[in-house]
Design a protein around this motif. Structure first.
Motif, PDB file in Angstrom:
ATOM      1  N   MET A  81       0.852  -1.187   0.000  1.00 15.42           N
ATOM      2  CA  MET A  81       0.000   0.000   0.000  1.00 15.42           C
ATOM      3  C   MET A  81       0.888   1.236   0.000  1.00 15.42           C
ATOM      4  SD  MET A  81      -3.092   0.744   2.571  1.00 15.42           S
ATOM      5  CE  MET A  81      -3.605   2.374   2.922  1.00 15.42           C
ATOM      6  N   THR A  86       2.226   5.014   0.599  1.00 17.52           N
ATOM      7  CA  THR A  86       2.171   5.950   1.717  1.00 17.52           C
ATOM      8  C   THR A  86       1.240   7.098   1.383  1.00 17.52           C
ATOM      9  OG1 THR A  86       4.444   5.424   2.316  1.00 17.52           O
ATOM     10  CG2 THR A  86       3.554   7.491   3.162  1.00 17.52           C
ATOM     11  N   LYS A  87       0.347   7.428   2.301  1.00 14.02           N
ATOM     12  CA  LYS A  87      -0.527   8.580   2.099  1.00 14.02           C
ATOM     13  C   LYS A  87       0.300   9.850   2.193  1.00 14.02           C
ATOM     14  CE  LYS A  87      -5.056   6.889   3.334  1.00 14.02           C
ATOM     15  NZ  LYS A  87      -5.993   7.478   2.405  1.00 14.02           N
ATOM     16  N   LYS A  88      -0.177  10.884   1.494  1.00 13.80           N
ATOM     17  CA  LYS A  88       0.527  12.165   1.482  1.00 13.80           C
ATOM     18  C   LYS A  88      -0.437  13.296   1.807  1.00 13.80           C
ATOM     19  CE  LYS A  88       3.774  10.769  -2.145  1.00 13.80           C
ATOM     20  NZ  LYS A  88       4.282  11.114  -3.485  1.00 13.80           N
ATOM     21  N   MET A  89       0.087  14.282   2.546  1.00 13.62           N
ATOM     22  CA  MET A  89      -0.704  15.466   2.882  1.00 13.62           C
ATOM     23  C   MET A  89       0.123  16.713   2.596  1.00 13.62           C
ATOM     24  SD  MET A  89      -2.170  16.811   6.566  1.00 13.62           S
ATOM     25  CE  MET A  89      -3.554  15.707   6.689  1.00 13.62           C
ATOM     26  N   ALA A 117      -0.681  13.564  11.070  1.00 15.92           N
ATOM     27  CA  ALA A 117      -0.524  12.777   9.837  1.00 15.92           C
ATOM     28  C   ALA A 117       0.834  12.080   9.816  1.00 15.92           C
ATOM     29  CB  ALA A 117      -0.698  13.681   8.614  1.00 15.92           C
ATOM     30  N   TRP A 165       2.154   9.201   7.385  1.00 18.62           N
ATOM     31  CA  TRP A 165       1.960   9.937   6.134  1.00 18.62           C
ATOM     32  C   TRP A 165       3.199  10.773   5.824  1.00 18.62           C
ATOM     33  CZ3 TRP A 165      -3.506  12.170   5.020  1.00 18.62           C
ATOM     34  CH2 TRP A 165      -4.489  11.213   5.325  1.00 18.62           C
ATOM     35  N   GLU A 166       3.403  11.028   4.545  1.00 22.01           N
ATOM     36  CA  GLU A 166       4.417  11.982   4.108  1.00 22.01           C
ATOM     37  C   GLU A 166       3.749  13.352   4.081  1.00 22.01           C
ATOM     38  OE1 GLU A 166       7.260  12.970   0.259  1.00 22.01           O
ATOM     39  OE2 GLU A 166       6.172  11.064   0.316  1.00 22.01           O
ATOM     40  N   THR A 175      -0.823  14.470  -3.766  1.00 19.87           N
ATOM     41  CA  THR A 175      -1.261  14.151  -2.401  1.00 19.87           C
ATOM     42  C   THR A 175      -2.669  13.561  -2.349  1.00 19.87           C
ATOM     43  OG1 THR A 175      -2.105  16.380  -2.002  1.00 19.87           O
ATOM     44  CG2 THR A 175       0.175  15.937  -1.371  1.00 19.87           C
ATOM     45  N   ASP A 176      -2.932  12.908  -1.232  1.00 20.42           N
ATOM     46  CA  ASP A 176      -4.270  12.406  -0.931  1.00 20.42           C
ATOM     47  C   ASP A 176      -5.107  13.492  -0.285  1.00 20.42           C
ATOM     48  OD1 ASP A 176      -3.911   9.406  -1.489  1.00 20.42           O
ATOM     49  OD2 ASP A 176      -2.228   9.851  -0.157  1.00 20.42           O
ATOM     50  N   VAL A 177      -4.444  14.374   0.475  1.00 18.55           N
ATOM     51  CA  VAL A 177      -5.120  15.462   1.192  1.00 18.55           C
ATOM     52  C   VAL A 177      -4.312  16.735   0.977  1.00 18.55           C
ATOM     53  CG1 VAL A 177      -5.866  16.314   3.442  1.00 18.55           C
ATOM     54  CG2 VAL A 177      -5.981  13.865   2.963  1.00 18.55           C
TER      55      VAL A 177
END
Length: 156
Positions: free
Chosen positions: A1, A3-6, A28, A33-34, A150-152
């Motif tokens: 999976m 890594t989520k990013k913000m 985060a 998260w990154e 990014t995801d967010v």
């Protein structure tokens, strides 16, 4: 999976607006998260070595709870900003809320990348010696590459 990013854009330098980007970024990062924060215009104040000048204004802040009701005009009186700042900092300390310096250090320890907007640094004639160590300098294009992936993405 993956890594989520913000990505967070921090544009405000007032006490009440300084907390959200640092709290969200540190949370985060703690979740793996990154995270990058792009500090521009008044948000750049949050990267200065000395944060003593970060204040809260009761003026034009209608949601700010006050211990006793007071007319808006009272908020404009000399000394009210200093009083409101002092009261807010005392309340935060009493409730165990981390200081801005603590949150900022926590973010850096968690490898949140802080990017100071080079255009704003130049515009306000800041020196790099005004800022904490461990930050990067770049323009909007530097940040946009990351923000676009990014995801967010938050504007604060």
């Amino acid at each position: 999976m993956a890594t989520k990013k913000m990505a967070i854009i921090a544009t405000k330098g007032a006490l009440d607006m300084a907390y959200p980007p640092l709290i969200l970024a540190s949370t985060a990062a703690a979740l793996g998260w990154e995270v990058q924060i792009f500090f521009t215009f008044y948000g750049l104040q949050l990267l200065r070595k000395n944060l003593d000048g970060i204040a809260i204004s009761p003026l034009a802040n209608p949601a700010m709870p006050v211990p006793v009701p007071m007319p808006v005009l009272v908020s404009a009186l000399p000394g009210m900003q200093a009083m409101a700042t002092s009261m807010m900092k005392a309340k935060m300390k009493k409730k165990g809320v981390a200081s801005l310096e603590e949150l900022r250090s926590l973010c850096l320890e968690a490898e949140v990348k802080f990017i100071a907007c080079q255009m704003t640094v130049d515009l306000f004639e800041f020196e790099k010696s005004d800022f904490i160590d461990g930050i990067e300098y770049g323009g909007a294009a530097t940040f946009m590459k990351f923000a676009g992936e990014t995801d967010v993405c938050l504007f604060i």
